[in-house]
Write a protein that holds these residues in place. Sequence first.
Motif, PDB file in Angstrom:
ATOM      1  N   ASP A   1      32.418  49.914  77.587  1.00 20.72           N
ATOM      2  CA  ASP A   1      31.232  49.063  77.624  1.00 20.72           C
ATOM      3  C   ASP A   1      31.492  47.738  78.324  1.00 20.72           C
ATOM      4  O   ASP A   1      32.625  47.257  78.379  1.00 20.72           O
ATOM      5  CB  ASP A   1      30.753  48.765  76.198  1.00 20.72           C
ATOM      6  N   LEU A   2      30.409  47.149  78.818  1.00 21.35           N
ATOM      7  CA  LEU A   2      30.478  45.757  79.255  1.00 21.35           C
ATOM      8  C   LEU A   2      30.653  44.887  78.018  1.00 21.35           C
ATOM      9  O   LEU A   2      30.067  45.178  76.972  1.00 21.35           O
ATOM     10  CB  LEU A   2      29.181  45.337  79.934  1.00 21.35           C
ATOM     11  N   PRO A   3      31.411  43.821  78.101  1.00 19.02           N
ATOM     12  CA  PRO A   3      31.492  42.908  76.970  1.00 19.02           C
ATOM     13  C   PRO A   3      30.158  42.188  76.783  1.00 19.02           C
ATOM     14  O   PRO A   3      29.394  42.024  77.737  1.00 19.02           O
ATOM     15  CB  PRO A   3      32.598  41.935  77.361  1.00 19.02           C
ATOM     16  N   TYR A   4      29.891  41.772  75.572  1.00 20.83           N
ATOM     17  CA  TYR A   4      28.593  41.134  75.295  1.00 20.83           C
ATOM     18  C   TYR A   4      28.356  39.904  76.156  1.00 20.83           C
ATOM     19  O   TYR A   4      27.227  39.598  76.512  1.00 20.83           O
ATOM     20  CB  TYR A   4      28.435  40.811  73.802  1.00 20.83           C
ATOM     21  N   GLU A   5      29.431  39.194  76.554  1.00 18.97           N
ATOM     22  CA  GLU A   5      29.269  37.990  77.386  1.00 18.97           C
ATOM     23  C   GLU A   5      28.728  38.318  78.771  1.00 18.97           C
ATOM     24  O   GLU A   5      28.220  37.437  79.453  1.00 18.97           O
ATOM     25  CB  GLU A   5      30.601  37.251  77.593  1.00 18.97           C
ATOM     26  N   ALA A   6      28.848  39.571  79.193  1.00 16.35           N
ATOM     27  CA  ALA A   6      28.391  39.968  80.527  1.00 16.35           C
ATOM     28  C   ALA A   6      27.043  40.679  80.508  1.00 16.35           C
ATOM     29  O   ALA A   6      26.445  40.889  81.560  1.00 16.35           O
ATOM     30  CB  ALA A   6      29.428  40.875  81.181  1.00 16.35           C
ATOM     31  N   GLU A   7      26.558  41.053  79.345  1.00 19.03           N
ATOM     32  CA  GLU A   7      25.350  41.878  79.265  1.00 19.03           C
ATOM     33  C   GLU A   7      24.115  41.216  79.865  1.00 19.03           C
ATOM     34  O   GLU A   7      23.383  41.846  80.629  1.00 19.03           O
ATOM     35  CB  GLU A   7      25.083  42.287  77.818  1.00 19.03           C
ATOM     36  N   ASP A   8      23.851  39.959  79.520  1.00 19.27           N
ATOM     37  CA  ASP A   8      22.665  39.281  80.062  1.00 19.27           C
ATOM     38  C   ASP A   8      22.763  39.142  81.577  1.00 19.27           C
ATOM     39  O   ASP A   8      21.794  39.384  82.297  1.00 19.27           O
ATOM     40  CB  ASP A   8      22.479  37.901  79.428  1.00 19.27           C
TER      41      ASP A   8
END
Length: 152
Positions: A64-71
């Motif tokens: 997965d993409l890390p949450y910091e990169a999702e937006d």
Amino acid sequence: MKCGIFFVSMSGNTEDMADMIEAEVKTIDNTVKVEKHEMDEVEAGELTGYDVIFLGSYTWGDGDLPYEAEDFYDELEDVDLSGKVVGVFGSGDRDYPHFCSAVDMLAERAEKQGARTVPSNVKIELAPDTEEDEEQIRALVKDCMKSPVTSK
């Protein structure tokens, strides 16, 4: 020419790669303006202000993409990257089933948005601490810097 490095890093491995990319860009051409940004601190639309773009992310969990990169990743869907050269880099752990899949996700999104990506995207096991890792980063920067495009 203006170069932007956008990354997320948890353990510091991807940030180390971003630093190595910045140094290599300056080695190739010290007149290039290089700016580094953490993805969770900028809007994806800011990429349009750069000629050459490097996107970096570690891969989280099972690919997965890390949450910091999702937006940032979601915002990219609304950004026209035509005329931009994009190189992607990231760190991962081969103990997980999808090694460095965040690199593939970012490259695919950049291409979908019109960017020209390079085949030398970098996937590094954990920390970038071998000569082979350094060579991969040099190749990525060289590929991105040798022929920036002005239109697609």
